[in-house]
Scaffold this motif. Structure first.
Motif, PDB file in Angstrom:
ATOM      1  N   ARG A   7       0.671  -1.126  -0.108  1.00  0.00           N
ATOM      2  CA  ARG A   7       0.104   0.063  -0.023  1.00  0.00           C
ATOM      3  C   ARG A   7       0.839   1.316   0.050  1.00  0.00           C
ATOM      4  O   ARG A   7       0.665   2.336   0.528  1.00  0.00           O
ATOM      5  CB  ARG A   7      -1.085   0.081   1.032  1.00  0.00           C
ATOM      6  CG  ARG A   7      -1.835  -1.056   1.278  1.00  0.00           C
ATOM      7  CD  ARG A   7      -2.992  -1.006   2.168  1.00  0.00           C
ATOM      8  NE  ARG A   7      -2.726  -1.020   3.674  1.00  0.00           N
ATOM      9  CZ  ARG A   7      -3.305  -0.558   4.459  1.00  0.00           C
ATOM     10  NH1 ARG A   7      -4.462  -0.220   4.346  1.00  0.00           N
ATOM     11  NH2 ARG A   7      -2.804  -0.693   5.837  1.00  0.00           N
ATOM     12  N   ARG A  64       4.576  -1.279  10.825  1.00  0.00           N
ATOM     13  CA  ARG A  64       4.740   0.083  10.446  1.00  0.00           C
ATOM     14  C   ARG A  64       5.221   0.944  11.640  1.00  0.00           C
ATOM     15  O   ARG A  64       4.655   1.023  12.887  1.00  0.00           O
ATOM     16  CB  ARG A  64       3.057   0.378  10.027  1.00  0.00           C
ATOM     17  CG  ARG A  64       3.172   2.020   9.650  1.00  0.00           C
ATOM     18  CD  ARG A  64       1.831   2.511   9.576  1.00  0.00           C
ATOM     19  NE  ARG A  64       0.794   1.598   8.833  1.00  0.00           N
ATOM     20  CZ  ARG A  64       0.408   2.046   7.667  1.00  0.00           C
ATOM     21  NH1 ARG A  64       0.185   3.226   7.321  1.00  0.00           N
ATOM     22  NH2 ARG A  64      -0.475   1.288   6.905  1.00  0.00           N
ATOM     23  N   THR A  72       4.936   6.437   9.168  1.00  0.00           N
ATOM     24  CA  THR A  72       4.224   6.934   8.513  1.00  0.00           C
ATOM     25  C   THR A  72       3.161   8.084   9.529  1.00  0.00           C
ATOM     26  O   THR A  72       3.467   7.566  10.511  1.00  0.00           O
ATOM     27  CB  THR A  72       2.988   6.041   7.801  1.00  0.00           C
ATOM     28  OG1 THR A  72       2.344   5.441   8.621  1.00  0.00           O
ATOM     29  CG2 THR A  72       3.757   5.334   6.657  1.00  0.00           C
ATOM     30  N   GLY A  75      -2.022   5.789  10.459  1.00  0.00           N
ATOM     31  CA  GLY A  75      -2.347   4.391  10.187  1.00  0.00           C
ATOM     32  C   GLY A  75      -1.902   3.168  11.277  1.00  0.00           C
ATOM     33  O   GLY A  75      -1.448   2.034  10.858  1.00  0.00           O
ATOM     34  N   TYR A  76      -2.395   3.566  12.242  1.00  0.00           N
ATOM     35  CA  TYR A  76      -1.753   2.682  13.577  1.00  0.00           C
ATOM     36  C   TYR A  76      -3.101   2.044  14.062  1.00  0.00           C
ATOM     37  O   TYR A  76      -2.943   1.440  15.189  1.00  0.00           O
ATOM     38  CB  TYR A  76      -0.780   3.334  14.542  1.00  0.00           C
ATOM     39  CG  TYR A  76       0.372   3.892  13.901  1.00  0.00           C
ATOM     40  CD1 TYR A  76       1.466   3.129  13.542  1.00  0.00           C
ATOM     41  CD2 TYR A  76       0.421   5.195  13.180  1.00  0.00           C
ATOM     42  CE1 TYR A  76       2.665   3.447  12.992  1.00  0.00           C
ATOM     43  CE2 TYR A  76       1.525   5.575  12.636  1.00  0.00           C
ATOM     44  CZ  TYR A  76       2.705   4.825  12.444  1.00  0.00           C
ATOM     45  OH  TYR A  76       3.759   4.915  12.057  1.00  0.00           O
ATOM     46  N   ARG A  77      -4.145   2.088  13.440  1.00  0.00           N
ATOM     47  CA  ARG A  77      -5.302   1.373  13.842  1.00  0.00           C
ATOM     48  C   ARG A  77      -5.205  -0.279  13.935  1.00  0.00           C
ATOM     49  O   ARG A  77      -4.422  -0.779  13.191  1.00  0.00           O
ATOM     50  CB  ARG A  77      -6.615   1.717  13.293  1.00  0.00           C
ATOM     51  CG  ARG A  77      -7.063   3.112  13.316  1.00  0.00           C
ATOM     52  CD  ARG A  77      -8.163   3.567  12.496  1.00  0.00           C
ATOM     53  NE  ARG A  77      -7.475   3.145  11.147  1.00  0.00           N
ATOM     54  CZ  ARG A  77      -8.429   3.044   9.867  1.00  0.00           C
ATOM     55  NH1 ARG A  77      -9.564   3.340  10.076  1.00  0.00           N
ATOM     56  NH2 ARG A  77      -7.869   2.672   8.771  1.00  0.00           N
ATOM     57  N   ASP A  80      -5.670  -1.442  10.320  1.00  0.00           N
ATOM     58  CA  ASP A  80      -4.402  -0.967   9.491  1.00  0.00           C
ATOM     59  C   ASP A  80      -3.192  -2.055   9.875  1.00  0.00           C
ATOM     60  O   ASP A  80      -2.781  -2.497   8.770  1.00  0.00           O
ATOM     61  CB  ASP A  80      -3.775   0.327   9.853  1.00  0.00           C
ATOM     62  CG  ASP A  80      -4.331   1.470   9.549  1.00  0.00           C
ATOM     63  OD1 ASP A  80      -5.118   1.623   8.484  1.00  0.00           O
ATOM     64  OD2 ASP A  80      -4.982   2.484  10.319  1.00  0.00           O
ATOM     65  N   ASP A  84      -1.749  -4.305   6.854  1.00  0.00           N
ATOM     66  CA  ASP A  84      -0.287  -4.461   6.614  1.00  0.00           C
ATOM     67  C   ASP A  84       0.010  -5.799   6.850  1.00  0.00           C
ATOM     68  O   ASP A  84       0.755  -6.346   5.922  1.00  0.00           O
ATOM     69  CB  ASP A  84       0.058  -3.633   7.825  1.00  0.00           C
ATOM     70  CG  ASP A  84       0.275  -2.088   7.568  1.00  0.00           C
ATOM     71  OD1 ASP A  84      -0.272  -1.686   6.647  1.00  0.00           O
ATOM     72  OD2 ASP A  84       0.354  -1.559   8.568  1.00  0.00           O
ATOM     73  N   ASP A 190      -4.834   6.568  17.508  1.00  0.00           N
ATOM     74  CA  ASP A 190      -5.333   5.548  16.997  1.00  0.00           C
ATOM     75  C   ASP A 190      -5.366   4.225  18.083  1.00  0.00           C
ATOM     76  O   ASP A 190      -6.327   3.547  18.072  1.00  0.00           O
ATOM     77  CB  ASP A 190      -4.411   4.903  15.966  1.00  0.00           C
ATOM     78  CG  ASP A 190      -4.225   5.801  14.686  1.00  0.00           C
ATOM     79  OD1 ASP A 190      -5.290   6.588  14.522  1.00  0.00           O
ATOM     80  OD2 ASP A 190      -3.448   5.579  13.751  1.00  0.00           O
TER      81      ASP A 190
END
Length: 278
Positions: A7, A64, A72, A75-77, A80, A84, A190
């Motif tokens: 992604r 991530r 990033t 995007g740490y839910r 996500d 990933d 998140d």
């Protein structure tokens, strides 16, 4: 340094292949580590080698924003983390059902992955793993408080600079990474939005689960909830241990985990591990 792009995000991944002469179609065991001061090395130097030697293909990756994977801003839910995970597996060519081994917050990713795509998860090993709870806030509040205190130390006490100044380069680099992750991304927001996996959802899990928790752990109740709620769950409580069972109880952990993998994934049990589990 092996890398895959998922992604549009770069992930660091490592694979340990089983010994030559192992049976074809070796099971894939994927390791999912914890938050902030953690990366794939916590498994690389503890469980992954013995699991690979037992006949599995061990896959490790940095989450991530951790280790050598790309940081990033968002995007740490949990969702996500799930995307990933499967994105990394797809990029590595592993589309068959895999066994997920998680530690600490990695359990949130692994448990939600098994629920989101049950056809791709053959089994779960939950080591001191967060994720299951009967009520919202049971573990997220403590985790947020702990990370919040770390954020203050990193921001105002300039911990990374202090460690580098005294020559501890590894610790300084880890502190720099943690500072960027905690204070420079949506991580805390998140995490605050993460919902626990409740008993009704746990009851829907149709894969075998091995739960390993320390006797003195703050989250040992999560292991007992897994035992009560998941039809195929085995619980092992490690006497005398708290949250750091992966690092401090590696031998006992392997003595439980390798026979479990042998039974469910068809790997072999090394003589030493079998003796230790007896």
């Amino acid at each position: 340094m092996p890398e895959v792009t998922v992604r549009g995000i770069r992930f660091h991944a490592q694979t340990m292949d089983p010994p030559r002469g192992a049976a074809p179609g070796a099971p894939v065991v994927v390791f999912v580590h914890g938050l902030v001061i953690d990366n794939l090395s916590s498994f690389y130097y503890t469980l992954a080698g013995p699991v690979s030697a037992a006949g599995a293909r061990a896959v490790l990756y940095d989450l991530r924003g951790h280790g050598r994977s790309e940081l990033t801003p968002a995007g740490y839910r949990a969702a996500d983390g799930v995307e990933d995970l499967f994105g990394v597996l797809d990029a590595l060519g592993h589309r068959q059902p895999v066994y997920l081994v998680s530690n600490s917050f990695g359990g949130v990713v692994a448990l939600n992955a098994a629920l989101a795509r049950p056809g791709r998860v053959a089994g779960l090993v939950m080591i001191e793993s967060y994720g299951p709870a009967e009520h919202a806030g049971e573990w997220t509040e403590d985790m947020l408080n702990t990370i919040g205190r770390s954020a203050l130390a990193l921001e105002y006490e300039r911990l990374a600079d202090q460690l580098l100044a005294i020559g501890w380069r590894k610790g300084g680099r880890q502190a720099q990474t943690a500072h960027a992750l905690i204070n420079g991304t949506s991580l805390l927001d998140d995490l605050a939005a993460v919902e626990p996996v409740r008993p009704a959802a746990l009851a829907a899990l149709d894969c075998p689960v091995l739960a390993v928790y320390g006797e003195h752990s703050d989250i040992v109740a999560a292991g007992r909830l897994l035992l009560r709620s998941v039809p195929g769950c085995t619980l092992h409580i490690m006497a005398g241990h708290a949250h750091t069972v992966l690092r401090e109880g590696t031998a006992e952990l392997l003595g439980v985990m390798l026979p479990w993998l042998a039974h469910h994934a068809g790997t072999r049990v090394p003589v030493m591990a079998a003796g230790g589990a007896a």
